[in-house]
Design an enzyme around this catalytic site. Structure first.
Site, PDB file in Angstrom:
ATOM      1  N   LEU A  68      -1.882  -7.330   7.912  1.00 61.84           N
ATOM      2  CA  LEU A  68      -1.586  -8.690   8.335  1.00 61.84           C
ATOM      3  C   LEU A  68      -0.819  -9.465   7.267  1.00 61.84           C
ATOM      4  O   LEU A  68      -0.897  -9.165   6.075  1.00 61.84           O
ATOM      5  CB  LEU A  68      -2.874  -9.406   8.711  1.00 61.84           C
ATOM      6  CG  LEU A  68      -3.567  -8.784   9.943  1.00 61.84           C
ATOM      7  CD1 LEU A  68      -4.992  -9.293  10.092  1.00 61.84           C
ATOM      8  CD2 LEU A  68      -2.757  -9.069  11.209  1.00 61.84           C
ATOM      9  N   THR A  99      -2.266  -8.802   1.851  1.00 57.78           N
ATOM     10  CA  THR A  99      -2.529  -9.385   0.536  1.00 57.78           C
ATOM     11  C   THR A  99      -2.991 -10.824   0.719  1.00 57.78           C
ATOM     12  O   THR A  99      -2.268 -11.647   1.281  1.00 57.78           O
ATOM     13  CB  THR A  99      -1.271  -9.347  -0.347  1.00 57.78           C
ATOM     14  OG1 THR A  99      -0.827  -7.994  -0.480  1.00 57.78           O
ATOM     15  CG2 THR A  99      -1.569  -9.903  -1.725  1.00 57.78           C
ATOM     16  N   LYS A 174      -3.890  -5.894  -6.757  1.00 57.97           N
ATOM     17  CA  LYS A 174      -2.623  -6.207  -6.085  1.00 57.97           C
ATOM     18  C   LYS A 174      -2.072  -7.544  -6.565  1.00 57.97           C
ATOM     19  O   LYS A 174      -0.855  -7.713  -6.713  1.00 57.97           O
ATOM     20  CB  LYS A 174      -2.824  -6.238  -4.566  1.00 57.97           C
ATOM     21  CG  LYS A 174      -1.550  -6.590  -3.776  1.00 57.97           C
ATOM     22  CD  LYS A 174      -0.434  -5.574  -4.002  1.00 57.97           C
ATOM     23  CE  LYS A 174       0.863  -5.981  -3.295  1.00 57.97           C
ATOM     24  NZ  LYS A 174       0.793  -5.829  -1.834  1.00 57.97           N
TER      25      LYS A 174
END
Length: 325
Positions: A68, A99, A174
């Site tokens: 998403l 993220t 991330k």
């Protein structure tokens, strides 16, 4: 769970579409959901089954994989009306590649666990090209048994699959990745602008710079693309990376860690996004130094907390929040 579980996929965008294609190619029964069915037409034509709601996707699948766009989309798809969480049950596994803030992943994992399901945050890096070739790198957070259950599916589109730690740890790493990408892109853009003013031969300069300590993946990508203006939206846009930078700022603020370099880079992204250039490729960050457009883009107010950077950019570009990976 069978050797080839039924897979529900949501978020078949620039990154998600090639991931879903590779799952189909691996022989999985694939169910997909999209608010705009035309966006997954290529998947349904290839054999995927379209379902109407995220809840139905969850009810009819063994594993639900999401890619998403941002935190808002995650909240809506997982927790909104006819959302995923309300339909999961014992034995279900949720894997989300988007993220967003790690706190959101931990909250989703708790709610999934209340219903007997597992949750893995599994952001990826490598960009659309590596998604197509199945060579992404995945950094995952979650319980070991959930990670191991997800690994065979992730192998369809990831070359490296790394278990970082508990839920949220994949997203934390991330965000570190996105901090570095942000700074590296800004540095490459500034270098490109300086080279342009000096009239240096771009390809020759790139060959030299990429042969030594100045080399980086973003320098390799941005030169000479930074010096070739383009309004075409791509899989790595200024606006997309700018949106993710909010989560980096949230995490560092929560840790009371005063970042120095990142805010200066972020300021350039913010100014260009506000100026309407969010849909441009990240290489076009060099346009922040383009004198040709100086009359069209106002300067943001200068503060004492971050270095001032010129904010000249094309005033008209398509908006986009596609994530840079």
């Amino acid at each position: 769970m069978s050797a080839l579980p039924r897979v529900g996929f949501v978020g078949a965008g620039v990154m998600g579409l090639p991931m879903a294609r590779r799952l189909l190619a691996a022989g999985h029964r694939l169910l997909v959901h999209a608010r705009t069915p035309a966006k997954v037409a290529a998947l349904t034509e290839a054999g995927a089954e379209l379902v109407e709601t995220p809840a139905q996707l969850a009810a009819d699948s063994d594993v639900i994989i999401g890619c998403l766009l941002d935190e808002k989309a995650v909240q809506e798809v997982y927790l909104g009306q006819d959302g995923i969480i309300a339909a999961v049950h014992a034995g279900h596994l949720l894997v989300e590649h988007g993220t967003f803030a790690p706190r959101v992943a931990r909250g989703l994992a708790e709610q999934a666990a209340d219903r007997g399901a597992g949750f893995v945050d599994a952001p990826v890096t490598g960009g659309p090209q590596r998604a197509h070739s199945g060579k992404l790198t995945c950094m995952a957070g979650g319980r070991t048994e959930h990670f191991e259950a997800a690994r065979p599916l992730l192998a369809a589109y990831c070359r490296e699959i790394i278990h970082v730690g508990p839920v949220g740890a994949g997203l934390e790493l991330k965000l570190v990745n996105q901090l570095l990408v942000s700074v590296h892109v800004a540095a490459a853009a500034e270098a490109a602008a300086l080279m342009d003013r000096l009239g240096l031969p771009v390809e020759l300069a790139k060959r030299v710079l990429m042969s030594g300590w100045a080399a980086s993946a973003m320098l390799d990508y941005c030169l000479p693309a930074a010096l070739t203006p383009s309004a075409a939206p791509t899989g790595a846009t200024i606006g997309g990376l700018s949106a993710v930078q909010d989560a980096v700022d949230e995490v560092s603020s929560a840790l009371d860690l005063p970042l120095r370099v990142f805010p200066a880079a972020r300021q350039i992204f913010t100014r260009l996004t506000d100026a309407g250039a969010g849909g441009r490729d990240i290489a076009q960050l060099a346009r922040a130094y383009d004198r040709e457009h100086s009359a069209h883009v106002p300067h943001a107010p200068h503060t004492s907390h971050a270095p001032h950077a010129p904010a000249h950019a094309p005033a008209h570009a398509p908006s986009s929040t596609v994530e840079a990976n």
